[in-house]
Enzyme design. Sequence first.
Site: not given
Length: 436
Positions: A52-53, A55, A50, A70, A165, A48
């Site tokens: 922000m970072g 995974v 996104g 993460k 979130d 994954g």
Amino acid sequence: MNDLTCRQCDTEVLPMTERCPSCGIEWPGDAYIGTLLRGNIQIEEVIGAGGMGIVYRGVETHLNRNVAVKMLLNTGILNRRTIDYFMREARVLSQLRHPNLVSVLDFGQEDDGALFLVLEYIPGQTIEDLIEREFPLSHDRVLRIMIQITSALEEAHRHKVIHRDMKPANIRLESVAGVADFVKVLDFGIAKVLEGAGTGIQDGNSTEIGTALGTPKYMSPEQLRGRDLDARSDVYSATLVLYEMLTKTVPNAEQSVFKLLLRKGDEPVMAPGLKRPDLRIPHTLDRLVMRGLHHDPEQRYQNMAEFRLALEEMLIDLQGVRSRPRRPMRAASEIIDGGTPAPDDVLELAEVVDDLGTGTIPGRPALSQRLENAFQALSRHEPGAAILITGPDGAGKSHAVEHARRLAQAAHVRLFEGHCRLELIDRPFRPLLDVL
């Protein structure tokens, strides 16, 4: 290793390139794949990514166990304050213990400045995947999933952790011991780490840094305005997840991020049953959803425990509606003449439990036992029995009713009480009409 070339064929790539155009390997420019974290976690693949970072799926080499790692990338906005905040937040998250919460196994900071969390690895699909693949979902299934979600959030709130979130992509479902749809809530509290460290929100599906943190179309009105949040904001966002499972959309899905941010927050929301009249969503479920989505936090469920209990009651009600067909309820006069019905009839027939005569319930063990038997039957089958207790003044009817209340609570049965004059008792359904 040069992170601008493919780690396999040396073709020039960007760091976030998902597939090498030459050799075809995934994430060819990623600097962590193939490396060891903390000396014992082999980073295997990206699962994954996104704003922000990223995974990763990793393997703890000494345990041969999959974990999720993460990485919060060092994009230049991390400073000592945000790093310290992250460490404090991670310690709190690591102390959360609940079967429906993903477990934090480790956390820290790499030499290159990247912050990381090592998490329990959860196979299975997200609720986002579930909706896409299997919609429409049965109401029972939706409610069972939501009860687990709210139970997990209830535990987090007990530790003063607000998720901020909540969305279908952050809730994963797995099969545990043959039981499907076992919920794991992901990404707790991570968005809070960067509070105040940047500005702006990128798109309707991404968590981004700024005053309003989270995913805009799943934010509560107060979160969109950048106000202080409490558990009721998570109630709102969790209700949006419920709304989407029921309708395959959210109330303001068609609005742009900027329109969402400019909303006053008190715009009317269309009830799920009106949004999707083809799905026959019960009015009672509509009311539950609309309360959770009230623009005023004071009018919502005030905490996750209250929301969870409402969901549990709704599930019981829906199961009762679909239970075996009821036989016609006989008039009270017929039952008085006919005696006590057979145990199988207790759910469909108004039953005279006892005529107290001149006795009182503390001295009437037989009556107490018959009440207990009736409520045990109600807890096992469809609700619907009418229990009629008669007797002159001073016979102990109030004691019997109080005993019935305690039994109803213990059996998780709703109890509606009605009273009528004894001379009207032979009229069909008189006590029930009084209740209605």
